[in-house]
Scaffold this motif. Structure first.
Motif, PDB file in Angstrom:
ATOM      1  N   PHE A  76       3.733   8.259  -0.618  1.00  0.00           N
ATOM      2  CA  PHE A  76       2.992   8.124  -1.850  1.00  0.00           C
ATOM      3  C   PHE A  76       2.122   9.225  -2.213  1.00  0.00           C
ATOM      4  O   PHE A  76       1.813  10.185  -1.232  1.00  0.00           O
ATOM      5  CB  PHE A  76       1.917   6.856  -1.580  1.00  0.00           C
ATOM      6  N   GLY A  97     -10.329  10.002  -2.704  1.00  0.00           N
ATOM      7  CA  GLY A  97      -8.783   9.924  -2.841  1.00  0.00           C
ATOM      8  C   GLY A  97      -8.670   8.785  -3.799  1.00  0.00           C
ATOM      9  O   GLY A  97      -9.036   7.878  -3.943  1.00  0.00           O
ATOM     10  N   PHE A  98      -7.515   9.384  -4.639  1.00  0.00           N
ATOM     11  CA  PHE A  98      -7.069   8.497  -5.679  1.00  0.00           C
ATOM     12  C   PHE A  98      -5.562   7.996  -5.368  1.00  0.00           C
ATOM     13  O   PHE A  98      -4.846   9.168  -5.212  1.00  0.00           O
ATOM     14  CB  PHE A  98      -7.098   9.118  -6.937  1.00  0.00           C
ATOM     15  N   GLY A  99      -5.106   7.100  -5.028  1.00  0.00           N
ATOM     16  CA  GLY A  99      -3.871   6.531  -4.721  1.00  0.00           C
ATOM     17  C   GLY A  99      -2.978   6.484  -5.976  1.00  0.00           C
ATOM     18  O   GLY A  99      -3.283   5.361  -6.955  1.00  0.00           O
ATOM     19  N   ASP A 125     -11.455   2.806   8.414  1.00  0.00           N
ATOM     20  CA  ASP A 125      -9.990   3.597   8.610  1.00  0.00           C
ATOM     21  C   ASP A 125      -9.469   2.474   9.670  1.00  0.00           C
ATOM     22  O   ASP A 125     -10.174   1.844  10.614  1.00  0.00           O
ATOM     23  CB  ASP A 125      -9.738   4.819   8.786  1.00  0.00           C
ATOM     24  N   GLU A 145       3.989   2.572   7.485  1.00  0.00           N
ATOM     25  CA  GLU A 145       3.372   1.405   7.279  1.00  0.00           C
ATOM     26  C   GLU A 145       4.232   0.589   6.477  1.00  0.00           C
ATOM     27  O   GLU A 145       3.702   0.170   5.230  1.00  0.00           O
ATOM     28  CB  GLU A 145       1.916   1.420   7.166  1.00  0.00           C
ATOM     29  N   CYS A 165      -7.725   1.277  -4.313  1.00  0.00           N
ATOM     30  CA  CYS A 165      -7.158   2.307  -5.163  1.00  0.00           C
ATOM     31  C   CYS A 165      -7.636   3.427  -5.048  1.00  0.00           C
ATOM     32  O   CYS A 165      -7.028   4.852  -5.350  1.00  0.00           O
ATOM     33  CB  CYS A 165      -7.272   1.757  -6.605  1.00  0.00           C
ATOM     34  N   LEU A 166      -9.026   3.795  -4.855  1.00  0.00           N
ATOM     35  CA  LEU A 166      -9.872   4.992  -4.749  1.00  0.00           C
ATOM     36  C   LEU A 166     -10.507   4.826  -3.240  1.00  0.00           C
ATOM     37  O   LEU A 166     -11.052   3.675  -2.924  1.00  0.00           O
ATOM     38  CB  LEU A 166     -10.851   5.439  -5.643  1.00  0.00           C
ATOM     39  N   ASN A 210     -14.995   9.095   1.023  1.00  0.00           N
ATOM     40  CA  ASN A 210     -15.021   9.294   2.485  1.00  0.00           C
ATOM     41  C   ASN A 210     -16.185  10.612   2.929  1.00  0.00           C
ATOM     42  O   ASN A 210     -16.146  11.450   2.463  1.00  0.00           O
ATOM     43  CB  ASN A 210     -13.815   9.553   3.336  1.00  0.00           C
ATOM     44  N   LYS A 217     -17.408   5.307   4.810  1.00  0.00           N
ATOM     45  CA  LYS A 217     -16.238   4.970   3.762  1.00  0.00           C
ATOM     46  C   LYS A 217     -16.550   3.792   2.739  1.00  0.00           C
ATOM     47  O   LYS A 217     -16.720   2.717   3.383  1.00  0.00           O
ATOM     48  CB  LYS A 217     -15.063   4.496   4.847  1.00  0.00           C
TER      49      LYS A 217
HETATM   50  P1  ATP Z   1      -5.695   0.842   3.251  1.00  0.00           P
HETATM   51  O1  ATP Z   1      -7.079   0.319   3.700  1.00  0.00           O
HETATM   52  O2  ATP Z   1      -5.315   0.034   2.067  1.00  0.00           O
HETATM   53  O3  ATP Z   1      -4.789   1.223   4.223  1.00  0.00           O
HETATM   54  P2  ATP Z   1      -6.737   3.581   3.386  1.00  0.00           P
HETATM   55  O4  ATP Z   1      -8.048   3.115   3.877  1.00  0.00           O
HETATM   56  O5  ATP Z   1      -5.555   3.779   4.361  1.00  0.00           O
HETATM   57  O6  ATP Z   1      -6.163   2.399   2.348  1.00  0.00           O
HETATM   58  P3  ATP Z   1      -7.239   6.185   2.528  1.00  0.00           P
HETATM   59  O7  ATP Z   1      -6.622   6.613   3.920  1.00  0.00           O
HETATM   60  O8  ATP Z   1      -8.392   6.085   2.230  1.00  0.00           O
HETATM   61  O9  ATP Z   1      -6.400   4.496   2.323  1.00  0.00           O
HETATM   62  O10 ATP Z   1      -6.256   6.886   1.637  1.00  0.00           O
HETATM   63  C1  ATP Z   1      -6.942   7.119   0.338  1.00  0.00           C
HETATM   64  C2  ATP Z   1      -6.196   6.344  -0.800  1.00  0.00           C
HETATM   65  O11 ATP Z   1      -4.796   6.742  -0.612  1.00  0.00           O
HETATM   66  C3  ATP Z   1      -5.975   4.902  -0.782  1.00  0.00           C
HETATM   67  O12 ATP Z   1      -7.457   4.780  -1.533  1.00  0.00           O
HETATM   68  C4  ATP Z   1      -4.991   4.361  -1.361  1.00  0.00           C
HETATM   69  O13 ATP Z   1      -5.301   4.466  -2.984  1.00  0.00           O
HETATM   70  C5  ATP Z   1      -4.021   5.216  -1.360  1.00  0.00           C
HETATM   71  N1  ATP Z   1      -3.066   4.824  -0.082  1.00  0.00           N
HETATM   72  C6  ATP Z   1      -3.458   4.924   1.071  1.00  0.00           C
HETATM   73  N2  ATP Z   1      -2.469   4.251   1.850  1.00  0.00           N
HETATM   74  C7  ATP Z   1      -1.456   4.089   0.858  1.00  0.00           C
HETATM   75  C8  ATP Z   1      -0.246   3.223   0.976  1.00  0.00           C
HETATM   76  N3  ATP Z   1       0.328   3.141   2.327  1.00  0.00           N
HETATM   77  N4  ATP Z   1       0.674   3.446   0.019  1.00  0.00           N
HETATM   78  C9  ATP Z   1       0.127   3.853  -1.398  1.00  0.00           C
HETATM   79  N5  ATP Z   1      -1.293   4.302  -1.413  1.00  0.00           N
HETATM   80  C10 ATP Z   1      -1.788   4.339  -0.369  1.00  0.00           C
END
Ligand code: ATP
Ligand code: ZN
Ligand code: MG
Length: 318
Positions: free
Chosen positions: A178, A287-289, A221, A167, A257-258, A261, A241
């Motif tokens: 990441f 999950g913690f980004g 998601d 993405e 950021c977190l 799920n 979620k």
């Molecule tokens: P978003 O809606 O912004 O795409 P996500 O729902 O895809 O986020 P999760 O799949 O729940 O995120 O992933 C867990 C954590 O990983 C997220 O809370 C975020 O902090 C981190 N994260 C997700 N996608 C990315 C990315 N492309 N780059 C950096 N960190 C990410």
């Protein structure tokens, strides 16, 4: 989730002047992120990494009391486990597969000729048995299932992995590679929902202690395609979620950021993972980004780590 209030998550220290350097430009200029020529693929400075490391330790401290089992996997998983996981049903567009050259000397000569001519050299690349990990928890379900039924108390894992998602973006918070730190709970619905509730509180407290404005919101998601729209609506309607959002790139579209799920029995049925009483296990993960939280701190407290508020520095570095 009524126990979690949503305090004002609608402030940014300063708006980016139109036409001026973006947040990403400023991160490059300060050397915090390093260009590679690919959107969403960046090097990071020692300062940036010192924040990531401090966050990682903070998350460890927050979870220390429960004695989670620590497991670390390389940022890849077996292709067959990946296929079985169902990821391709929901997110075929985000997946990254590892392909390799499996040809002979003639094939090699062709690659070199293509490179020389500037044409596509990848035609002979073949899928290997390795795919990139899409979320830190994906490799753990088959491992847990292979141990047999869960003990009565269920299980709790502590994971961290580089994750790949195709993405590319100019928003620094959306990277292709990441790091995600996760706690994963497996057990009865009551056990895993209590876990998620407690992490909603702990994660909120952690981010408040770091001086970040935030809001907890229902989320979904990005399931692929038209059928995906229904899955996404369903996920929201059932409260499966939640995300902890912080304004980073803009106030209108704050950054998750977190995330918290509840998978119900999705992974339990997928992997034949059972509770002690033989019923299918439920699972949840938080999950913690790590890069995203770091970027949120940089956006709100400034690009000079030494000038961050003393209270924030104390939280991170003691
Ligand atoms: P978003 O809606 O912004 O795409 P996500 O729902 O895809 O986020 P999760 O799949 O729940 O995120 O992933 C867990 C954590 O990983 C997220 O809370 C975020 O902090 C981190 N994260 C997700 N996608 C990315 C990315 N492309 N780059 C950096 N960190 C990410
Ligand atoms: Zn997970
Ligand atoms: Mg996403």
């Amino acid at each position: 989730m009524e126990s979690i209030s949503s305090p004002a998550g609608d402030v940014l220290p300063e708006d980016e002047p139109a036409g001026g350097p973006t947040f990403l430009d400023r991160l490059f200029d300060h050397g915090l992120l390093v260009r590679t020529g690919v959107d969403g693929l960046y090097g990071r400075s020692g300062g940036f990494e010192s924040v990531v490391d401090a966050l990682d330790r903070m998350i460890t401290r927050l979870g220390a009391a429960e004695g989670a089992e620590v497991l670390r996997f390389p940022p890849a998983m077996s292709r067959s486990a990946f296929e079985r996981s169902g990821y391709l049903k929901g997110f075929p567009n985000l997946a990254g597969t590892v392909h390799s050259f499996c040809g002979d000397a003639r094939g090699h000569a062709e690659i070199l000729a293509c490179l020389e001519a500037g044409t596509d050299w990848t035609g002979q690349q073949e899928a290997t048995d390795v795919v990139l990990t899409p979320a830190a928890c994906y490799p753990v379900y088959p491992v847990a299932a292979a141990r047999g039924a869960l003990p009565a108390a269920g299980r709790l894992f502590d994971l961290q992995s580089y994750c790949f998602r195709r993405e590319p973006s100019l928003e620094p918070t959306r990277m292709q590679l990441f790091r995600m730190r996760e706690y994963v709970r497996m057990g009865s619905p009551e056990q895993v929902l209590a876990f998620r509730e407690s992490w909603l509180e702990r994660g909120t407290a952690m981010m408040r202690d770091l001086g970040l404005p935030l809001a907890i919101d229902a989320a979904n998601d990005p399931f692929f395609g038209r059928a995906g729209r229904m899955l996404a609506n369903n996920q929201r309607a059932q409260g499966l979620k939640f995300e902890l959002n912080v304004p980073v790139n803009s106030v209108d579209k704050p950054t998750a950021c977190l995330s918290f799920n509840y998978h119900q029995d999705h992974f339990g049925s997928t992997w034949d993972l059972h509770q002690a009483d033989g019923t299918v296990a439920h699972t949840a993960c938080v999950g913690f980004g790590l890069e995203r939280i770091t970027l949120a701190l940089l956006r709100h407290h400034g690009l000079d780590l030494a000038a961050w508020p003393e209270a924030v520095r104390a939280e991170l570095w003691g």
